[in-house]
Design a protein around this motif. Sequence first.
Motif, mmCIF file in Angstrom:
data_model
loop_
_atom_site.group_PDB
_atom_site.id
_atom_site.type_symbol
_atom_site.label_atom_id
_atom_site.label_comp_id
_atom_site.label_asym_id
_atom_site.label_seq_id
_atom_site.Cartn_x
_atom_site.Cartn_y
_atom_site.Cartn_z
ATOM 1 N N THR A 26 0.971 -1.454 -0.147
ATOM 2 C CA THR A 26 -0.059 0.013 -0.021
ATOM 3 C C THR A 26 0.953 1.452 0.255
ATOM 4 O O THR A 26 0.572 2.260 -0.667
ATOM 5 N N LEU A 27 1.825 1.321 0.858
ATOM 6 C CA LEU A 27 2.902 2.372 0.684
ATOM 7 C C LEU A 27 3.446 2.649 -0.740
ATOM 8 O O LEU A 27 3.370 4.050 -1.013
ATOM 9 N N LEU A 28 3.782 1.558 -1.182
ATOM 10 C CA LEU A 28 4.492 1.834 -2.380
ATOM 11 C C LEU A 28 3.241 2.230 -3.702
ATOM 12 O O LEU A 28 3.910 2.983 -4.589
ATOM 13 N N GLU A 29 2.018 1.869 -3.463
ATOM 14 C CA GLU A 29 0.901 2.367 -4.297
ATOM 15 C C GLU A 29 0.426 3.817 -3.907
ATOM 16 O O GLU A 29 0.022 4.537 -4.942
ATOM 17 N N THR A 30 0.568 4.122 -2.803
ATOM 18 C CA THR A 30 -0.111 5.448 -2.330
ATOM 19 C C THR A 30 1.073 6.343 -1.695
ATOM 20 O O THR A 30 0.645 7.554 -1.638
ATOM 21 N N ARG A 31 2.185 6.020 -1.466
ATOM 22 C CA ARG A 31 3.022 7.009 -0.852
ATOM 23 C C ARG A 31 2.659 7.746 0.487
ATOM 24 O O ARG A 31 2.693 8.678 0.810
ATOM 25 N N GLU A 32 1.669 6.958 1.238
ATOM 26 C CA GLU A 32 0.884 7.610 2.273
ATOM 27 C C GLU A 32 1.920 7.293 3.795
ATOM 28 O O GLU A 32 2.073 6.125 4.144
ATOM 29 N N LEU A 33 2.701 8.235 4.088
ATOM 30 C CA LEU A 33 3.765 8.136 4.976
ATOM 31 C C LEU A 33 3.503 7.798 6.180
ATOM 32 O O LEU A 33 4.328 7.373 7.034
ATOM 33 N N HIS A 34 2.110 7.917 6.787
ATOM 34 C CA HIS A 34 1.882 7.350 7.924
ATOM 35 C C HIS A 34 2.148 5.663 7.969
ATOM 36 O O HIS A 34 2.392 5.057 9.218
ATOM 37 N N LEU A 35 2.016 4.940 6.878
ATOM 38 C CA LEU A 35 2.494 3.634 6.800
ATOM 39 C C LEU A 35 3.771 3.414 7.066
ATOM 40 O O LEU A 35 4.060 2.167 7.471
ATOM 41 N N VAL A 36 4.684 4.336 7.042
ATOM 42 C CA VAL A 36 6.280 4.057 7.254
ATOM 43 C C VAL A 36 6.263 3.795 8.811
ATOM 44 O O VAL A 36 6.831 2.995 9.358
ATOM 45 N N ALA A 37 5.453 4.573 9.383
ATOM 46 C CA ALA A 37 5.650 4.559 10.782
ATOM 47 C C ALA A 37 4.990 3.420 11.564
ATOM 48 O O ALA A 37 5.357 2.617 12.382
ATOM 49 N N GLU A 38 3.824 2.851 10.713
ATOM 50 C CA GLU A 38 3.171 1.853 11.193
ATOM 51 C C GLU A 38 4.171 0.419 11.031
ATOM 52 O O GLU A 38 4.016 -0.446 11.584
ATOM 53 N N ILE A 39 4.736 0.427 9.750
ATOM 54 C CA ILE A 39 5.746 -0.476 9.568
ATOM 55 C C ILE A 39 6.918 -0.746 10.365
ATOM 56 O O ILE A 39 7.019 -1.698 11.030
ATOM 57 N N HIS A 40 7.193 0.485 11.105
ATOM 58 C CA HIS A 40 8.245 0.519 12.199
ATOM 59 C C HIS A 40 7.811 -0.186 13.370
ATOM 60 O O HIS A 40 8.401 -0.815 14.013
ATOM 61 N N ALA A 41 6.480 0.299 13.672
ATOM 62 C CA ALA A 41 5.804 -0.025 14.724
ATOM 63 C C ALA A 41 5.665 -1.727 14.788
ATOM 64 O O ALA A 41 6.077 -2.310 15.832
ATOM 65 N N LEU A 42 5.280 -2.085 13.760
ATOM 66 C CA LEU A 42 4.882 -3.524 13.648
ATOM 67 C C LEU A 42 6.344 -4.416 13.727
ATOM 68 O O LEU A 42 6.579 -5.626 14.070
ATOM 69 N N ASN A 43 7.359 -3.635 13.063
ATOM 70 C CA ASN A 43 8.890 -4.405 13.213
ATOM 71 C C ASN A 43 9.483 -4.418 14.600
ATOM 72 O O ASN A 43 9.950 -5.227 14.818
ATOM 73 N N GLU A 44 9.136 -3.334 15.314
ATOM 74 C CA GLU A 44 9.285 -3.327 16.846
ATOM 75 C C GLU A 44 8.740 -4.623 17.400
ATOM 76 O O GLU A 44 9.474 -5.496 18.504
ATOM 77 N N GLN A 45 7.627 -4.967 17.158
ATOM 78 C CA GLN A 45 6.946 -6.010 17.878
ATOM 79 C C GLN A 45 7.639 -7.321 17.310
ATOM 80 O O GLN A 45 7.626 -8.405 18.188
#
Lengths: 218, 218
Positions: free
Chosen positions: B137-156
């Motif tokens: 979705t990030l590659l499709e939309t470039r909605e940057l809130h997804l970057v933070a979400e990916i970081h948070a999921l990766n922390e888990q």
Amino acid sequence: MRKLFQADLINLGEQLIQITSLVHTAMEKAYTAFDTTDLQLAEEVIAADAQIDRLQVELDEKAIELLALQGPVASDLRMIVGALRMSTSLERMGDLARHIAQLARMRYPDRVAPDALHPVFEKMAKLTTQISSRLITLLETRELHLVAEIHALNEQLNDLHASVFTIVAAEDWQQSPATSVDSSLVSRFFERYGDHAVAVANKVDYLVTGSWDSRELS
Amino acid sequence: MRKLFQADLINLGEQLIQITSLVHTAMEKAYTAFDTTDLQLAEEVIAADAQIDRLQVELDEKAIELLALQGPVASDLRMIVGALRMSTSLERMGDLARHIAQLARMRYPDRVAPDALHPVFEKMAKLTTQISSRLITLLETRELHLVAEIHALNEQLNDLHASVFTIVAAEDWQQSPATSVDSSLVSRFFERYGDHAVAVANKVDYLVTGSWDSRELS
């Protein structure tokens, strides 16, 4: 302008050699720290990895600047894109040396690996430094027989990596689960280091010969 | 000419999305094969990885061709170099899915992991696919809130990776050394998958915002 650009390309090559030398030294020291439970040396390797990361970023910025300002074509373009690729692999090799140092630090004052694995890890460490030593020479001289040598050394490394799993799975293995896990991780770090070195060597091969063969996929 | 070039850039972005989708599906299937000891599905994932590798090479060749023919500057140049970097990470993510399928195949008809680790691996697998789903979705939309979400999921994901080592090192762990090693490797494959996804997400962030922050080093 043209002359300056050639100097920039040479400089890029020198930066690659410098990073490879630092990575090589990092792996040598990381194994010594691991083997002799030298906490101070482990800390030194961990701290030095930040410098490798910085140099990689500098090299990448320089390469992108050259792409932007010079619009290079043909072999110059291949060289610059190749440098970007190689720097990624070299940076990972630095990380892998750091991972070995971090394991040594985590288990200090204990040794990470049991005596039974000492001869295998000794050989693996020797192979990794032989590989990166040849990689430095390859970057300096572009003598392609070194590519084949790096491949051959990496084959030996892969065989030893497989043997670690056999040793750990054998019935007479009496170590704790944590030691089993640590040992297999160290083995994998060595193996990945070799694979990244092969990737860099293949790129030099490609830059010199211009042929993009299936090894490029590895 | 200019119009064609813009079409090429869009095409490059679409190729990245296609590869990410294939990688995402590979990880989903690899975990199912691993979890249900489905040999046929494991073979399918292993075979499909060759396609991911081929697409990566195609994308890279296209990107280098664009660099050569168009001499792009500024954001176009950043986009093309970024695509080269992202494709490397995506190809590694495909390899990691394949490694999990290969472990499932190697231990077949046994399960790779013991029941005690089932809940952890279930969660890790879910996180990895949530991460790559957001990456698409990030590659499709470039909605940057997804970057933070990916970081948070990766922390888990990182926390769960650490917990695997704790479980394997605990006194009540009664598994064979081979199972200890396999379990820690699978955990590491998930963890590396997340790290590579974060690297791709950071590159999208950089391309959109133009800021090269310290996360770029990761």
